[in-house]
Scaffold this active site. Sequence first.
Site, short mmCIF file in Angstrom:
data_model
loop_
_atom_site.label_atom_id
_atom_site.label_comp_id
_atom_site.label_asym_id
_atom_site.label_seq_id
_atom_site.Cartn_x
_atom_site.Cartn_y
_atom_site.Cartn_z
N PRO A 183 0.78 -1.22 0.00
CG PRO A 183 -0.10 -1.09 2.14
CD PRO A 183 0.54 -2.05 1.19
CG ASN A 184 -0.14 4.28 1.45
OD1 ASN A 184 -1.15 4.83 1.02
ND2 ASN A 184 -0.11 3.69 2.64
NE ARG A 243 4.21 6.59 1.62
CZ ARG A 243 4.41 5.33 1.98
NH1 ARG A 243 4.75 4.42 1.07
NH2 ARG A 243 4.29 4.98 3.23
CD GLU A 274 11.32 -7.53 5.11
OE1 GLU A 274 11.65 -8.62 5.61
OE2 GLU A 274 11.00 -6.54 5.79
CE1 TYR A 311 9.00 4.89 2.66
CE2 TYR A 311 7.58 6.81 2.77
CZ TYR A 311 8.01 5.61 3.30
OH TYR A 311 7.46 5.13 4.47
CB ALA A 349 1.83 0.03 6.17
NE ARG A 394 10.67 5.78 8.18
CZ ARG A 394 9.65 5.63 7.33
NH1 ARG A 394 9.69 4.67 6.41
NH2 ARG A 394 8.60 6.43 7.42
CG ASN A 444 8.34 -2.16 -0.12
OD1 ASN A 444 7.90 -2.31 1.04
ND2 ASN A 444 8.85 -1.02 -0.53
CG HIS A 468 11.49 -2.29 3.85
ND1 HIS A 468 10.12 -2.30 3.84
CD2 HIS A 468 11.88 -3.45 4.43
CE1 HIS A 468 9.70 -3.42 4.41
NE2 HIS A 468 10.74 -4.13 4.78
C1 DQA Z 1 8.41 0.90 3.42
C2 DQA Z 1 8.61 1.07 4.94
C3 DQA Z 1 7.31 0.87 5.68
O1 DQA Z 1 7.51 1.03 7.08
C4 DQA Z 1 6.27 1.86 5.22
O2 DQA Z 1 5.03 1.62 5.87
C5 DQA Z 1 6.11 1.90 3.75
C6 DQA Z 1 7.30 1.77 2.91
C7 DQA Z 1 9.68 1.26 2.64
O3 DQA Z 1 9.77 0.85 1.48
O4 DQA Z 1 10.55 1.96 3.14
O5 DQA Z 1 5.02 2.12 3.24
O6 DQA Z 1 8.13 -0.45 3.17
#
Ligand code: DQA
Length: 146
Positions: free
Chosen positions: A10-11, A18, A99, A23, A78, A108, A75, A101
């Site tokens: 998501p997002n 964003r 995995e 990011y 959240a 963080r 990825n 990020h």
């Molecule tokens: C994320 C890190 C997560 O904590 C966050 O909720 C994201 C992006 C990253 O790619 O840094 O949406 O996965």
Amino acid sequence: MASILVLNGPNLNLLGSREPDTYGHRTLEEIMEDLTRFAGACGHELTYRQENSEGALVDAIHKAATAGVDYIIFNPAAYTHTSVALRDAMLAVRIPFVEVHLSAVAAREPFRQLSYFSDIAMGVITGFQGDSYLLALQAIINHIEP
Ligand code: DQA
């Protein structure tokens, strides 16, 4: 030739606008297009998908298994920190995955320190913004051709 799926939670469709300091400035489309090109140049097939809802991500993982996907770059965004359902889906299909990020999650908030995926992943790459995906792909290619 391996089939590699990049699965985004998501997002991540909002990348580019964003929180760019966290990011990066590149859109998901730009990152994924570079990745597709790199995989193709190395003789592998890469597809990508982004979903905002947990159920759609579970379905995508199930579909990856029936479609013969060999590796996933994941990825979970959240859902990294919350989703037993996605962890169970990855365990069920047993497709090896990295995995990823974009941000340095270890630096963080405390709630981001728990991942439901790190202990079952081939490895984890964090903190290199869009290049985290490229590094994950390179790791998978090295795994295929040591
Ligand atoms: C994320 C890190 C997560 O904590 C966050 O909720 C994201 C992006 C990253 O790619 O840094 O949406 O996965």
